[in-house]
Write a protein that holds these residues in place. Structure first.
Motif, PDB file in Angstrom:
ATOM      1  N   PRO A 116       0.794  -1.237   0.000  1.00 53.90           N
ATOM      2  CA  PRO A 116       0.000   0.000   0.000  1.00 53.90           C
ATOM      3  C   PRO A 116       0.823   1.282   0.000  1.00 53.90           C
ATOM      4  CG  PRO A 116      -0.681  -1.514   1.768  1.00 53.90           C
ATOM      5  CD  PRO A 116       0.629  -1.991   1.245  1.00 53.90           C
ATOM      6  N   VAL A 117       2.143   1.163   0.219  1.00 56.76           N
ATOM      7  CA  VAL A 117       2.975   2.342   0.440  1.00 56.76           C
ATOM      8  C   VAL A 117       3.388   2.965  -0.888  1.00 56.76           C
ATOM      9  CG1 VAL A 117       5.095   3.201   1.506  1.00 56.76           C
ATOM     10  CG2 VAL A 117       3.819   1.346   2.589  1.00 56.76           C
ATOM     11  N   ARG A 118       3.381   4.285  -0.912  1.00 55.94           N
ATOM     12  CA  ARG A 118       3.798   5.014  -2.111  1.00 55.94           C
ATOM     13  C   ARG A 118       5.246   4.689  -2.452  1.00 55.94           C
ATOM     14  NH1 ARG A 118       2.411  11.307  -2.469  1.00 55.94           N
ATOM     15  NH2 ARG A 118       0.350  10.313  -2.532  1.00 55.94           N
ATOM     16  N   ARG A 119       5.549   4.560  -3.748  1.00 56.41           N
ATOM     17  CA  ARG A 119       6.898   4.259  -4.201  1.00 56.41           C
ATOM     18  C   ARG A 119       7.610   5.523  -4.652  1.00 56.41           C
ATOM     19  NH1 ARG A 119       5.336   0.111  -2.040  1.00 56.41           N
ATOM     20  NH2 ARG A 119       6.141  -1.955  -2.554  1.00 56.41           N
ATOM     21  N   VAL A 122       4.884   8.555   3.011  1.00 48.85           N
ATOM     22  CA  VAL A 122       4.854   9.999   3.178  1.00 48.85           C
ATOM     23  C   VAL A 122       3.585  10.412   3.920  1.00 48.85           C
ATOM     24  CG1 VAL A 122       3.754  10.399   0.940  1.00 48.85           C
ATOM     25  CG2 VAL A 122       5.150  12.183   1.951  1.00 48.85           C
ATOM     26  N   ALA A 123       3.671  11.501   4.677  1.00 52.08           N
ATOM     27  CA  ALA A 123       2.575  11.970   5.526  1.00 52.08           C
ATOM     28  C   ALA A 123       1.256  12.015   4.766  1.00 52.08           C
ATOM     29  CB  ALA A 123       2.897  13.355   6.077  1.00 52.08           C
ATOM     30  N   ASN A 154       0.353   3.586   5.176  1.00 49.31           N
ATOM     31  CA  ASN A 154       1.501   2.935   5.801  1.00 49.31           C
ATOM     32  C   ASN A 154       1.606   1.493   5.319  1.00 49.31           C
ATOM     33  OD1 ASN A 154       2.895   4.681   7.811  1.00 49.31           O
ATOM     34  ND2 ASN A 154       0.833   4.879   8.673  1.00 49.31           N
ATOM     35  N   ALA A 155       2.741   0.870   5.635  1.00 53.95           N
ATOM     36  CA  ALA A 155       2.865  -0.566   5.422  1.00 53.95           C
ATOM     37  C   ALA A 155       1.853  -1.297   6.295  1.00 53.95           C
ATOM     38  CB  ALA A 155       4.276  -1.030   5.754  1.00 53.95           C
ATOM     39  N   ASP A 156       1.356  -2.416   5.816  1.00 46.32           N
ATOM     40  CA  ASP A 156       0.472  -3.270   6.600  1.00 46.32           C
ATOM     41  C   ASP A 156       1.353  -4.214   7.423  1.00 46.32           C
ATOM     42  OD1 ASP A 156      -2.160  -4.485   7.283  1.00 46.32           O
ATOM     43  OD2 ASP A 156      -1.270  -6.217   6.277  1.00 46.32           O
ATOM     44  N   VAL A 157       1.321  -4.065   8.750  1.00 49.29           N
ATOM     45  CA  VAL A 157       2.190  -4.835   9.637  1.00 49.29           C
ATOM     46  C   VAL A 157       1.338  -5.792  10.461  1.00 49.29           C
ATOM     47  CG1 VAL A 157       3.888  -4.726  11.490  1.00 49.29           C
ATOM     48  CG2 VAL A 157       3.840  -2.940   9.748  1.00 49.29           C
ATOM     49  N   ARG A 158       1.655  -7.060  10.353  1.00 48.84           N
ATOM     50  CA  ARG A 158       1.000  -8.097  11.135  1.00 48.84           C
ATOM     51  C   ARG A 158       2.077  -8.855  11.902  1.00 48.84           C
ATOM     52  NH1 ARG A 158      -2.294 -11.071   6.425  1.00 48.84           N
ATOM     53  NH2 ARG A 158      -3.136 -12.326   8.151  1.00 48.84           N
ATOM     54  N   ARG A 198      -7.474   0.158  14.269  1.00 53.18           N
ATOM     55  CA  ARG A 198      -7.417   1.278  15.205  1.00 53.18           C
ATOM     56  C   ARG A 198      -5.993   1.535  15.681  1.00 53.18           C
ATOM     57  NH1 ARG A 198     -10.141   1.597  21.234  1.00 53.18           N
ATOM     58  NH2 ARG A 198      -9.598   3.783  21.646  1.00 53.18           N
ATOM     59  N   PHE A 199      -5.189   0.478  15.801  1.00 59.06           N
ATOM     60  CA  PHE A 199      -3.818   0.599  16.298  1.00 59.06           C
ATOM     61  C   PHE A 199      -2.848  -0.011  15.277  1.00 59.06           C
ATOM     62  CE2 PHE A 199      -6.543   0.508  20.050  1.00 59.06           C
ATOM     63  CZ  PHE A 199      -6.102   1.634  20.738  1.00 59.06           C
ATOM     64  N   PRO A 200      -2.574   0.706  14.193  1.00 59.35           N
ATOM     65  CA  PRO A 200      -1.755   0.127  13.126  1.00 59.35           C
ATOM     66  C   PRO A 200      -0.264   0.085  13.429  1.00 59.35           C
ATOM     67  CG  PRO A 200      -2.358   2.373  12.580  1.00 59.35           C
ATOM     68  CD  PRO A 200      -3.091   2.041  13.848  1.00 59.35           C
ATOM     69  N   TYR A 201       0.214   0.884  14.389  1.00 62.04           N
ATOM     70  CA  TYR A 201       1.649   0.965  14.652  1.00 62.04           C
ATOM     71  C   TYR A 201       2.065  -0.054  15.708  1.00 62.04           C
ATOM     72  CZ  TYR A 201       1.887   5.406  12.101  1.00 62.04           C
ATOM     73  OH  TYR A 201       1.846   6.382  11.138  1.00 62.04           O
ATOM     74  N   LEU A 202       2.922  -0.991  15.315  1.00 60.11           N
ATOM     75  CA  LEU A 202       3.548  -1.925  16.246  1.00 60.11           C
ATOM     76  C   LEU A 202       4.835  -1.257  16.720  1.00 60.11           C
ATOM     77  CD1 LEU A 202       3.687  -4.774  17.567  1.00 60.11           C
ATOM     78  CD2 LEU A 202       4.948  -5.523  15.533  1.00 60.11           C
ATOM     79  N   ALA A 203       4.770  -0.611  17.882  1.00 61.94           N
ATOM     80  CA  ALA A 203       5.863   0.247  18.331  1.00 61.94           C
ATOM     81  C   ALA A 203       6.927  -0.509  19.115  1.00 61.94           C
ATOM     82  CB  ALA A 203       5.311   1.391  19.181  1.00 61.94           C
TER      83      ALA A 203
END
Length: 742
Positions: free
Chosen positions: A218-221, A241-242, A246-250, A270-275
Motif C-alpha cells: 500500500p505504500v507510495r513508491r 509519506v505523511a 503505511n505498510a500493513d504490519v502483522r 485502530r492501532f496500526p503501529y507496532l511500536a
C-alpha cells in the motif's frame, strides 16, 4: 591552538568519522557477570569493527581478547553489502564497517553476526569464530536463547539454522508471498521514527519466534537515483509519506520447524503501529501498539498458544504519547514496567506504583532487575545551572532512588548480574570513559583507541531568556574581554530527539572549530528538544513555531552577557536543524543574516507518516494549515518569506532516502523564482549521513567560506585562522552530535 591545528581539524574530524572510530561500543554483559562483549575498531582511523570479549571471572585482572576479526574471517576481502543491510545501516546512522552489530544467546556464550551477507558465529568462551553455511544474503542474525539455533532474514524470508550447520539444516520458517512482503524486518516508519529496528523475537524456550510480516504494497513508491551515474538504475523504495498509506504490519507466532503459524490478533485498524515488542521469561509476549494519531496506545499481553491479546493498560494524551527506549517490559514478579507522563513529569511506573517523581525526567530504561530498574534521567525542570546538559544513571526501586554515575557528564550503562558497565562522557576530557563495576566497585576499564582531537572546546553552559532556554556558548580560544563583539553563528539542531546542549566534550568540537575562526557560536535547546519535561517537548504540538522563537530569545538574552554582534548573525544546521536554519532566514531576516541549510525538510508533507503526523496533529489533508505554517515551500512557492532576502547555502545528499533531495531542489526552485540569493551543494553518492572522507572534510571548509562571504568577513582573517586563538590547553568527552552529523 596553532593555525596548523585548526587546518588539520576538518581532516581529522573526517578521517576519524567524528571521533567515533576506535571507541568501544555495543556492550553486553553475561548474566553471571563473567564476560563483557563489545565492539571496537583497532584504531581511531580504522573503520572496521572487531568483536571483543573481556573476561571478568578470574582471580587476576580482567583480560581482553579478540573474538572475531573481519579481516581474518573474510580473508582480507572488502565487504559486499546487500541492499537490505545498507538500508539497516542507514536507518541506524552506522558509520563503521566490519562487525557493526551482533546478538547473543541468553548466557552470552555465543554471538552471531553478518559479514558481507554471510553468517558467522563466535564461541565467546573458546574464543573461536567460524562461518555457518546458509542461504544469504544474511540480515540481522540472532541466536536462540539456548544457543542452538540462529534466526536471520534473507530475501524477505525468516530462516533458522542450527549453529552446527549441516546439509539441509537451513530452513525458512516464514516466506514472503509476494515481492512487496518481507518477514522479520522493520518497516521504514518503525526503523526511522519509532526506533524499532527489529522484526523478529525469540521465545524464552527457543522453540518459537514472533515475526513481523510487513506488506509494503500500500505504500507510495519513490525512486532514489544517482545522477552522477546515469547508467545505474534508480532504487525503488517504499516511503510512507505523511497523509498516505503505511505498510500493513502483522505479527505471527511460528515454530522453529516451520510447522504451525498463528497470527497475533489485535485491532490493527485502530492501532496500526507496532511500536514495541518484549518477550522474556518474566511473562507473556508484550506489545505496545499505537493509534495512527499517536494519542492512544495499548499495552497488550499475547497468549502464545492462541495468538489472542489481552489489554494490560491503555494510555491517552491529547498531544502525543512518547516512545521510550527500553520500555515497556515485565518485572521479575510479572508487573508491567513502563515510562509515563504523569503529573507533568516523565516517571518510571512498576505496576501501578510510580518509582520516581518530577525531580527526574526519565530518558530510558536500561535494565530491569529482580528488585529494581536501571534508568537514565536528567534533572528536568528543577535542574540547577551545574546540572545543565547532564544525564545520569539511577537505580530505582520501591526503596528509593540511587544515583550510580558521578559528576557532570552524559552517562549511560549496561548491566548483567553483579556487573555494570558505565560509559561516561564528561566536559573536561575527550571521548567516553568506560568503567566496569562489580557490586559498585571498579574492576576494569575498557580502553578506547579513538584519536584525541587537535582542539578542545571552550564552552560555557548556561540558560537564557525568560524560559531559561539551555545554551552552550563558545568563543575563540585566546579571546579576551575587551576584544570587541564577535559575529554570531547559531549552531542548533533544535527539535525532537535532538538534545545538543549536553555536559560533554566531543559534541562541541565542530562548534569550537567555527568559533576559532572568529565567531561566537551559540547552541540553544528550545522547546521541542528532549531532556527537560513533557510539556517542554510537547510545546511543538501542531506546529514548530516555538522552535524559532526560542532561538531568538536565547540569542537576545545571551547578548546581554556575551560579546555577540547582533548585526552579524548566521545559523547552520542539518536535517531538522537544516529546516530550522532555512526557516530562520525566511521568517526572521531581521535577526538572521545567512544560513547553511543542510539536508532540510522544506515541505513537511514530504516526510514520513509517524514523524510528521505526530508533530502537526494529523494528516496534511486534515490539518493543511499546520503543515504549511512549518514549511519553507508550498505549491505556490516560498511560504511567508520576508524581506530582506538573506543568502543560503543548501547542502543535500543525492542518495538520501530519509529526507529526499526533492526537499532541497524545491527550495532552490522557489528561491530562484523569487530572485533570492542562494547556492546549492549537491553531494554525489551521499545519503542523509555522509561518510565519504573528502566530503566530510571539505563540507566544513566550504561552510566557513560561505559564512565569511555572507557576513562580509572574507578579509577579516586568513583562511582558517583566528587572531585570538591561543595554545590548546584544555581537554574534554562524548560523541560528536553536531548538526554536521546526521
Amino acid at each position: 591552538m596553532t593555525s596548523r591545528q585548526q587546518r588539520n581539524f576538518p581532516r581529522q574530524y573526517a578521517r576519524t568519522r567524528r571521533f567515533t572510530l576506535g571507541a568501544p561500543r555495543s556492550f553486553t554483559v553475561a548474566p553471571d557477570g563473567s564476560r563483557l562483549v563489545f565492539l571496537r575498531s583497532p584504531s581511531g582511523t580504522d573503520p572496521v569493527n572487531r568483536l571483543y570479549v573481556m573476561d571478568l571471572d578470574g582471580d587476576g585482572p580482567a583480560r581482553e581478547r579478540i573474538a572475531a576479526d573481519p579481516a581474518l574471517l573474510l580473508g582480507g576481502s572488502q565487504e559486499d553489502l546487500s541492499p537490505e543491510e545498507r538500508t539497516r545501516r542507514e536507518r541506524g546512522r552506522e558509520m563503521a564497517g566490519g562487525v557493526v552489530g551482533y546478538a547473543t544467546d541468553a548466557a552470552v556464550e555465543l554471538a552471531a553476526f553478518a559479514l558481507s551477507g554471510r553468517l558467522f558465529v563466535a564461541e565467546l568462551r573458546a574464543g573461536t569464530a567460524r562461518e555457518v553455511a546458509v542461504s544469504g544474503p544474511v540480515v540481522d542474525p540472532r541466536p536462540s536463547p539456548d544457543g542452538r539455533l540462529v534466526a536471520y532474514v534473507a530475501r524477505g524470508a525468516l530462516r533458522v539454522v542450527p549453529v552446527e550447520g549441516g546439509d539441509g539444516a537451513d530452513r525458512a520458517v516464514a516466506e514472503p508471498e509476494g515481492e512487496d512482503v518481507a518477514y522479520g524486518l522493520a518497516e521504514h516508519a518503525a526503523a526511522e521514527s519509532m526506533h524499532r529496528s527489529r522484526g523478529f523475537w525469540w521465545s524464552p524456550e527457543s522453540d518459537r519466534l514472533l515475526v513481523a510480516r510487513v506488506d509494503d504494497g500500500p505504500v507510495r513508491r519513490w525512486w532514489i537515483s544517482d545522477p552522477a551515474h546515469p547508467d545505474r538504475e534508480p532504487r525503488r523504495v517504499a516511503y510512507p509519506v505523511a497523509g498516505t498509506e503505511n505498510a500493513d504490519v502483522r505479527l505471527f507466532l511460528v515454530g522453529v520447524d516451520g510447522a504451525g503459524r498463528t497470527e497475533v490478533v489485535w485491532d490493527r485498524e485502530r492501532f496500526p503501529y507496532l511500536a514495541r515488542v518484549h518477550w522474556s521469561s518474566a511473562g507473556a509476549p508484550l506489545l505496545l501498539v499505537q493509534a495512527r494519531d499517536q494519542r492512544t496506545q495499548h499495552y497488550l499481553a499475547v497468549d502464545a498458544e492462541s495468538g489472542a491479546t489481552r489489554l494490560v493498560r491503555a494510555e491517552e494524551d491529547g498531544r502525543w504519547l512518547e516512545l521510550i527506549p527500553g520500555a515497556p517490559a515485565w518485572a521479575a514478579d510479572g508487573r508491567l514496567v513502563r515510562v509515563s507522563d504523569e503529573g507533568g513529569a516523565r516517571v518510571v511506573v512498576v505496576g501501578d506504583r510510580p518509582l520516581t517523581d518530577g525531580a527526574l525526567h526519565i530518558r530510558g530504561v536500561l535494565d530491569v532487575g529482580d528488585g529494581d530498574v536501571l534508568v537514565s534521567a536528567s534533572a528536568g525542570e528543577a535542574a540547577t545551572d551545574p546540572e545543565i546538559g547532564a544525564i545520569h544513571v539511577y537505580r530505582v526501586s520501591g526503596s528509593g532512588v540511587e544515583r550510580i554515575s558521578e559528576g557532570p557528564g552524559v552517562h549511560t550503562a549496561v548491566r548483567g548480574g553483579p556487573v555494570t558497565v558505565l560509559a561516561s562522557a564528561v566536559p573536561d576530557r575527550p571521548g567516553a570513559r568506560v568503567r566496569v563495576l562489580r557490586d559498585g566497585k571498579r574492576v576494569a576499564e575498557v580502553a578506547s583507541y579513538a584519536e584525541t582531537p587537535v582542539l578542545s572546546p571552550r564552552v560555557a553552559l548556561t540558560v537564557s531568556g525568560p524560559r531559561r532556554v539551555p545554551c552552550a556558548v563558545l568563543l575563540p580560544r585566546g579571546y579576551e574581554e575587551g576584544d570587541g563583539p564577535l559575529p554570531v553563528l547559531m549552531d542548533p539542531y533544535g527539535g525532537p530527539h535532538g538534545q545538543r546542549v549536553v555536559a560533554a566534550h566531543n559534541p562541541y568540537l565542530t562548534s569550537q572549530w567555527f568559533a576559532d575562526q572568529g565567531f561566537a557560536v551559540v547552541v540553544a535547546d528550545g522547546r521541542g528538544t528532549p531532556g527537560r519535561s513533557p510539556d517542554w517537548e510537547k510545546a511543538v504540538a501542531a506546529g514548530l513555531a516555538p522552535v524559532l522563537d526560542d532561538q531568538i530569545e536565547a540569542l537576545r538574552g545571551l547578548a546581554e552577557r556575551f560579546p555577540l554582534d547582533l548585526g552579524r548573525v548566521a545559523i547552520r544546521g542539518w536535517s531538522f536543524g537544516g529546516w530550522l536554519a532555512g526557516f530562520a532566514v525566511l521568517r526572521r531576516p531581521d535577526v538572521f543574516h545567512a544560513a547553511v541549510v543542510g539536508a532540510p525538510v522544506t515541505d513537511q508533507r514530504l516526510y514520513d507518516t509517524h514523524w510528521a503526523e505526530r508533530y502537526f496533529g494529523g494528516r496534511p489533508q486534515d490539518v493543511p494549515d499546520a503543515y504549511r505554517a512549518s514549511s519553507l515551500v508550498w505549491d505556490d512557492g516560498l511560504v511567508e518569506a520576508r524581506e530582506p532576502a538573506r543568502p543560503m547555502m543548501i547542502i543535500h545528499g543525492l542518495m538520501d532516502d530519509n529526507v529526499v533531495v526533492a526537499h532541497a531542489l524545491r527550495l532552490s526552485s522557489a528561491l530562484l523564482a523569487a530572485g533570492r540569493p542562494h547556492e546549492v551543494l549537491p553531494l554525489t553518492g551521499a545519503t542523509h549521513m555522509p561518510t565519504q572522507e573528502a566530503v566530510m572534510e571539505n563540507l566544513l571548509r566550504l561552510q566557513l567560506d560561505f559564512l565569511r562571504r555572507s557576513l562580509g568577513l572574507a578579509g577579516s582573517a586568513g583562511p582558517e585562522t583566528s587572531p585570538g586563538a591561543g595554545p590548546d590547553t584544555s581537554a574534554g568527552a562524548g560523541p560528536d552530535t553536531s548538526p554536521g552529523a546526521a
